[in-house]
Scaffold this motif. Structure first.
Motif, mmCIF file in Angstrom:
data_model
loop_
_atom_site.group_PDB
_atom_site.id
_atom_site.type_symbol
_atom_site.label_atom_id
_atom_site.label_comp_id
_atom_site.label_asym_id
_atom_site.label_seq_id
_atom_site.Cartn_x
_atom_site.Cartn_y
_atom_site.Cartn_z
ATOM 1 N N GLN A 272 -27.240 78.111 21.158
ATOM 2 C CA GLN A 272 -27.009 78.232 19.720
ATOM 3 C C GLN A 272 -25.625 78.806 19.442
ATOM 4 N N GLU A 273 -25.233 79.755 20.292
ATOM 5 C CA GLU A 273 -23.901 80.338 20.113
ATOM 6 C C GLU A 273 -22.813 79.294 20.348
ATOM 7 N N MET A 274 -22.986 78.468 21.399
ATOM 8 C CA MET A 274 -22.008 77.427 21.679
ATOM 9 C C MET A 274 -21.947 76.404 20.551
ATOM 10 N N ARG A 275 -23.127 76.045 20.006
ATOM 11 C CA ARG A 275 -23.144 75.101 18.887
ATOM 12 C C ARG A 275 -22.417 75.671 17.668
ATOM 13 N N ALA A 276 -22.619 76.949 17.449
ATOM 14 C CA ALA A 276 -21.916 77.570 16.325
ATOM 15 C C ALA A 276 -20.408 77.509 16.526
ATOM 16 N N LYS A 277 -19.987 77.683 17.787
ATOM 17 C CA LYS A 277 -18.557 77.601 18.073
ATOM 18 C C LYS A 277 -18.036 76.185 17.871
ATOM 19 N N VAL A 278 -18.879 75.163 18.258
ATOM 20 C CA VAL A 278 -18.478 73.762 18.056
ATOM 21 C C VAL A 278 -18.321 73.444 16.568
ATOM 22 N N VAL A 279 -19.343 73.918 15.797
ATOM 23 C CA VAL A 279 -19.274 73.698 14.345
ATOM 24 C C VAL A 279 -18.036 74.353 13.755
ATOM 25 N N GLU A 280 -17.780 75.565 14.283
ATOM 26 C CA GLU A 280 -16.594 76.275 13.787
ATOM 27 C C GLU A 280 -15.328 75.514 14.145
ATOM 28 N N ALA A 281 -15.295 74.938 15.380
ATOM 29 C CA ALA A 281 -14.112 74.179 15.777
ATOM 30 C C ALA A 281 -13.972 72.901 14.952
ATOM 31 N N GLU A 282 -15.125 72.225 14.672
ATOM 32 C CA GLU A 282 -15.077 71.005 13.866
ATOM 33 C C GLU A 282 -14.613 71.284 12.439
ATOM 34 N N SER A 283 -14.953 72.482 11.957
ATOM 35 C CA SER A 283 -14.503 72.817 10.592
ATOM 36 C C SER A 283 -13.001 73.013 10.505
ATOM 37 N N GLU A 284 -12.340 73.186 11.652
ATOM 38 C CA GLU A 284 -10.891 73.358 11.656
ATOM 39 C C GLU A 284 -10.144 72.019 11.639
ATOM 40 N N VAL A 285 -10.876 70.916 11.957
ATOM 41 C CA VAL A 285 -10.214 69.599 12.032
ATOM 42 C C VAL A 285 -9.659 69.154 10.683
#
Length: 333
Positions: A272-285
């Motif tokens: 879940q933590e990794m997914r949150a980081k992915v979502v956070e990274a996708e929000s930067e695109v």
């Protein structure tokens, strides 16, 4: 009147004399003194009066003295009186001396008096020296080396040791030592069958240990009266050990399962933590694209081409997903 008084004086004098004689006879045991003289025992009247003054019952001294004199035992009035004043039983001591004399057992008055004052029955001790006593032990439980329990009852024949009656241990010590010896002897046997085949082996082993040391008795024999086979203690202990090992293994397995569950929960939280980081990274695109457009690093046509590529990729994924869903899972050959 004078004649009447004169006739009453002799009567009064006789009454006074009768009272004085009665009191004197009560204080002075004349009958006991006469009995002693008739028996050939020289006891002075003043000795009896001295006993009264010392609060000693004369009959409890004179009668045993007569008995001892008739039996040929040399004791003095002073010895008997001293023992009486010390709280001893004079009659029992004299009876013990007579019994020892008849049984040819060497026993002095001082020794007998010491045994009596020690709280032991000296007459019973002399009788036990002549007629040994049988002590029956309680059931003793012992386990042989093969794990089989044996329940043994023994009879111990003892004879009183007069020399060790003062300060010597009693019957309880004999019973305890015999029980300990039985347990040791059976415990050193290879199997219970060996004991059942030869029970006198136990009695010989126990008898050779000198169990009567420091006691008031002398052990003459130890006889095994009864032997019963009890539980299989060895098998029961092994079963209990196996059950304990099983519980330990179950506890360890439960511990490992709990650790695995905890690890699984940790991994879920990590995902879940990794997914949150992915979502956070996708929000930067989108923000990066906007900044690239503003800075002129990315043209409008480049942006549209990227959108077309992304749409084309999404369409291909949807087509592939749809075809895999409608495909027959069990095609006919």
């Amino acid at each position: 009147m004078i004649m009447l008084i004169g006739s009453l004086i002799p009567i009064i004098l006789l009454a006074i004399a009768f009272i004085l004689i009665s009191v004197l006879l009560t204080f002075i045991p004349v009958g006991l003194w006469i009995s002693a003289l008739a028996a050939g025992v020289n006891v002075g009247i003043f000795t009896l009066i001295g006993m009264r003054l010392r609060r000693v019952t004369p009959s409890k001294i004179v009668n045993p003295l007569i008995k001892a004199h008739k039996a040929g035992i040399e004791v003095t009035t002073a010895q008997l009186e001293a023992h009486y004043l010390a709280g001893g039983n004079v009659d029992r001591v004299v009876n013990a001396l007579i019994a020892a004399e008849r049984a040819a057992i060497p026993l002095q008055f001082e020794r007998a008096a010491a045994i009596d004052l020690a709280g032991r029955d000296v007459l019973q001790a002399v009788q036990m020296s002549v007629n040994p006593k049988v002590i029956e032990t309680p059931i003793v439980s012992a386990v042989a080396k093969n794990g089989i329990e044996l329940r043994v009852k023994a009879r111990v024949t003892v004879r009183a040791n007069i020399d060790r009656l003062v300060g010597g241990a009693g019957e309880e010590t004999i019973i305890a030592r015999v029980g300990e010896g039985i347990v040791t002897s059976i415990g050193s046997s290879q199997s219970h069958e060996q004991v059942l085949e030869n029970p006198d082996m136990v009695s010989r082993t126990v008898l050779s240990k000198g169990l009567d040391s420091g006691t008031a008795f002398e052990i003459l024999s130890i006889d095994i009266a009864d032997v019963d086979v009890g539980k299989n203690i060895g098998a029961q202990l092994q079963t209990d050990q196996a059950e304990a090992d099983k519980r330990i293994a179950q506890a360890k397995a439960e511990e490992r399962r709990a650790m695995a569950v905890a690890r699984e929960q940790e991994m879920v939280a990590y995902v879940q933590e990794m997914r949150a980081k992915v979502v956070e990274a996708e929000s930067e695109v989108p923000r990066a694209l906007s900044e690239a457009l503003k800075e002129g690093k990315l043209g409008v046509m480049d942006y549209y081409n990227m959108q077309n590529i992304m749409a084309d990729t999404s369409m291909r994924e949807n087509i592939a997903r749809t075809s895999s869903t409608h495909q027959d899972p069990n095609p006919k050959k």
